[in-house]
Design a protein around this motif. Structure first.
Motif, PDB file in Angstrom:
ATOM      1  N   UNK A   3       0.816  -1.201   0.000  1.00 14.99           N
ATOM      2  CA  UNK A   3       0.000   0.000   0.000  1.00 14.99           C
ATOM      3  C   UNK A   3       0.853   1.256   0.000  1.00 14.99           C
ATOM      4  N   UNK A   4       0.213   2.334  -0.436  1.00 16.51           N
ATOM      5  CA  UNK A   4       0.780   3.674  -0.353  1.00 16.51           C
ATOM      6  C   UNK A   4      -0.041   4.451   0.666  1.00 16.51           C
ATOM      7  N   UNK A   5       0.652   5.219   1.491  1.00 22.33           N
ATOM      8  CA  UNK A   5      -0.032   5.978   2.532  1.00 22.33           C
ATOM      9  C   UNK A   5       0.391   7.440   2.436  1.00 22.33           C
ATOM     10  N   UNK A   6      -0.582   8.311   2.182  1.00 25.00           N
ATOM     11  CA  UNK A   6      -0.312   9.744   2.147  1.00 25.00           C
ATOM     12  C   UNK A   6      -0.518  10.346   3.534  1.00 25.00           C
ATOM     13  N   UNK A   7       0.225  11.394   3.800  1.00 22.86           N
ATOM     14  CA  UNK A   7       0.050  12.149   5.045  1.00 22.86           C
ATOM     15  C   UNK A   7       0.489  13.583   4.808  1.00 22.86           C
ATOM     16  N   UNK A   8       0.135  14.456   5.753  1.00 20.01           N
ATOM     17  CA  UNK A   8       0.590  15.835   5.686  1.00 20.01           C
ATOM     18  C   UNK A   8      -0.465  16.827   5.251  1.00 20.01           C
ATOM     19  N   UNK A   9      -1.644  16.352   4.911  1.00 19.52           N
ATOM     20  CA  UNK A   9      -2.693  17.280   4.529  1.00 19.52           C
ATOM     21  C   UNK A   9      -3.233  18.041   5.727  1.00 19.52           C
ATOM     22  N   UNK A  10      -4.095  19.017   5.434  1.00 23.67           N
ATOM     23  CA  UNK A  10      -4.676  19.797   6.515  1.00 23.67           C
ATOM     24  C   UNK A  10      -5.266  21.085   6.012  1.00 23.67           C
ATOM     25  N   UNK A  11      -5.569  21.966   6.966  1.00 24.24           N
ATOM     26  CA  UNK A  11      -6.132  23.278   6.667  1.00 24.24           C
ATOM     27  C   UNK A  11      -5.020  24.319   6.730  1.00 24.24           C
ATOM     28  N   UNK A  12      -4.915  25.126   5.696  1.00 22.63           N
ATOM     29  CA  UNK A  12      -3.878  26.158   5.652  1.00 22.63           C
ATOM     30  C   UNK A  12      -4.465  27.421   5.030  1.00 22.63           C
ATOM     31  N   UNK A  13      -3.946  28.566   5.434  1.00 27.37           N
ATOM     32  CA  UNK A  13      -4.409  29.835   4.877  1.00 27.37           C
ATOM     33  C   UNK A  13      -3.788  30.075   3.495  1.00 27.37           C
ATOM     34  N   UNK A  88      -6.740  28.977  -2.736  1.00 30.78           N
ATOM     35  CA  UNK A  88      -8.008  28.272  -2.480  1.00 30.78           C
ATOM     36  C   UNK A  88      -8.317  27.221  -3.541  1.00 30.78           C
ATOM     37  N   UNK A  89      -7.920  27.469  -4.767  1.00 35.70           N
ATOM     38  CA  UNK A  89      -8.190  26.501  -5.829  1.00 35.70           C
ATOM     39  C   UNK A  89      -7.334  25.246  -5.738  1.00 35.70           C
ATOM     40  N   UNK A  90      -6.393  25.211  -4.810  1.00 33.44           N
ATOM     41  CA  UNK A  90      -5.625  23.989  -4.560  1.00 33.44           C
ATOM     42  C   UNK A  90      -6.374  23.032  -3.628  1.00 33.44           C
ATOM     43  N   UNK A  91      -7.498  23.476  -3.096  1.00 26.25           N
ATOM     44  CA  UNK A  91      -8.279  22.623  -2.208  1.00 26.25           C
ATOM     45  C   UNK A  91      -8.749  21.373  -2.944  1.00 26.25           C
ATOM     46  N   UNK A  92      -8.422  20.209  -2.392  1.00 27.51           N
ATOM     47  CA  UNK A  92      -8.746  18.932  -3.038  1.00 27.51           C
ATOM     48  C   UNK A  92      -8.276  17.793  -2.143  1.00 27.51           C
ATOM     49  N   UNK A  93      -8.665  16.593  -2.515  1.00 28.93           N
ATOM     50  CA  UNK A  93      -8.051  15.400  -1.948  1.00 28.93           C
ATOM     51  C   UNK A  93      -6.845  15.058  -2.829  1.00 28.93           C
ATOM     52  N   UNK A  94      -5.704  14.886  -2.183  1.00 25.82           N
ATOM     53  CA  UNK A  94      -4.460  14.622  -2.896  1.00 25.82           C
ATOM     54  C   UNK A  94      -4.110  13.147  -2.757  1.00 25.82           C
ATOM     55  N   UNK A  95      -3.764  12.538  -3.884  1.00 23.97           N
ATOM     56  CA  UNK A  95      -3.426  11.125  -3.931  1.00 23.97           C
ATOM     57  C   UNK A  95      -2.022  10.950  -4.510  1.00 23.97           C
ATOM     58  N   UNK A  96      -1.309   9.959  -4.006  1.00 25.17           N
ATOM     59  CA  UNK A  96      -0.100   9.533  -4.700  1.00 25.17           C
ATOM     60  C   UNK A  96      -0.372   8.174  -5.329  1.00 25.17           C
ATOM     61  N   UNK A 115      -2.787   5.473  -3.189  1.00 26.64           N
ATOM     62  CA  UNK A 115      -3.033   5.674  -1.772  1.00 26.64           C
ATOM     63  C   UNK A 115      -4.492   6.040  -1.542  1.00 26.64           C
ATOM     64  N   UNK A 116      -4.824   6.248  -0.275  1.00 30.11           N
ATOM     65  CA  UNK A 116      -6.216   6.520   0.098  1.00 30.11           C
ATOM     66  C   UNK A 116      -6.552   8.007   0.000  1.00 30.11           C
ATOM     67  N   UNK A 117      -5.549   8.846  -0.120  1.00 28.38           N
ATOM     68  CA  UNK A 117      -5.768  10.281  -0.257  1.00 28.38           C
ATOM     69  C   UNK A 117      -5.653  11.032   1.058  1.00 28.38           C
ATOM     70  N   UNK A 118      -5.300  12.306   0.949  1.00 26.61           N
ATOM     71  CA  UNK A 118      -5.243  13.193   2.106  1.00 26.61           C
ATOM     72  C   UNK A 118      -5.858  14.530   1.705  1.00 26.61           C
ATOM     73  N   UNK A 119      -6.674  15.072   2.586  1.00 32.88           N
ATOM     74  CA  UNK A 119      -7.408  16.300   2.281  1.00 32.88           C
ATOM     75  C   UNK A 119      -6.518  17.521   2.495  1.00 32.88           C
ATOM     76  N   UNK A 120      -6.516  18.402   1.515  1.00 37.59           N
ATOM     77  CA  UNK A 120      -5.863  19.711   1.635  1.00 37.59           C
ATOM     78  C   UNK A 120      -6.936  20.775   1.445  1.00 37.59           C
ATOM     79  N   UNK A 121      -7.055  21.652   2.422  1.00 37.95           N
ATOM     80  CA  UNK A 121      -8.028  22.740   2.355  1.00 37.95           C
ATOM     81  C   UNK A 121      -7.304  24.065   2.533  1.00 37.95           C
ATOM     82  N   UNK A 122      -7.476  24.938   1.558  1.00 36.92           N
ATOM     83  CA  UNK A 122      -6.843  26.264   1.611  1.00 36.92           C
ATOM     84  C   UNK A 122      -7.954  27.295   1.774  1.00 36.92           C
ATOM     85  N   UNK A 123      -7.982  27.903   2.933  1.00 33.14           N
ATOM     86  CA  UNK A 123      -9.060  28.826   3.239  1.00 33.14           C
ATOM     87  C   UNK A 123      -8.638  29.759   4.351  1.00 33.14           C
ATOM     88  N   UNK A 124      -9.161  30.981   4.288  1.00 33.26           N
ATOM     89  CA  UNK A 124      -8.904  31.936   5.367  1.00 33.26           C
ATOM     90  C   UNK A 124     -10.025  31.886   6.399  1.00 33.26           C
TER      91      UNK A 124
END
Length: 124
Positions: A3-13, A88-96, A115-124
């Motif tokens: 398996x592939x495991x992604x990590x490091x996503x989150x909420x960022x301004x 903000x337009x980079x907001x998505x689920x990111x997969x490797x 991988x299963x994906x990791x959520x990245x949200x870009x928002x103020x």
């Protein structure tokens, strides 16, 4: 289990940075080109970057060129995606995904391990 495991996503301004990691378990990435893809709600999956087995060749989509950097550490069996100046337009689920090939492409249909994906949200 392979398996592939992604990590490091989150909420960022907007304007912020994140580093995503893609770690392989159960197999070595040495023989695999790795791609990063993303999918936003209601949109098709987009190939954004990929890296060859030795890291000597990289490809970027125009939407991320100059802001994102892909790299790999085969000793750690991990591929990274450094994302700077996030929008903000980079907001998505990111997969490797892994492609058994020396050379990478941004066509998702060529990749057979995901991988299963990791959520990245870009928002103020």
């Amino acid at each position: 289990q392979l398996q592939l495991v992604e990590s490091g996503g989150g909420l960022v301004q907007p304007g912020g940075s994140l580093r995503l990691s893609c770690a392989a378990a159960g197999f070595t990435l040495d023989y695999y080109a790795i791609g990063w893809f993303r999918q936003a709600p209601g949109k098709d999956r987009e190939g954004i970057s990929c890296i060859s087995t030795l890291g000597s060749n990289t490809v970027y989509a125009d939407s991320v060129k100059g802001r994102f950097t892909i790299s790999r550490d085969n000793a750690k069996n991990t591929v990274y995606l450094q994302m700077n100046n996030l929008k903000p337009e980079d907001t998505a689920v990111y997969y490797c995904a892994a492609l058994l090939s020396r050379i990478c492409v941004l066509s998702s249909s060529r990749y057979n391990r995901w991988g299963q994906g990791t959520q990245v949200t870009v928002s103020s």
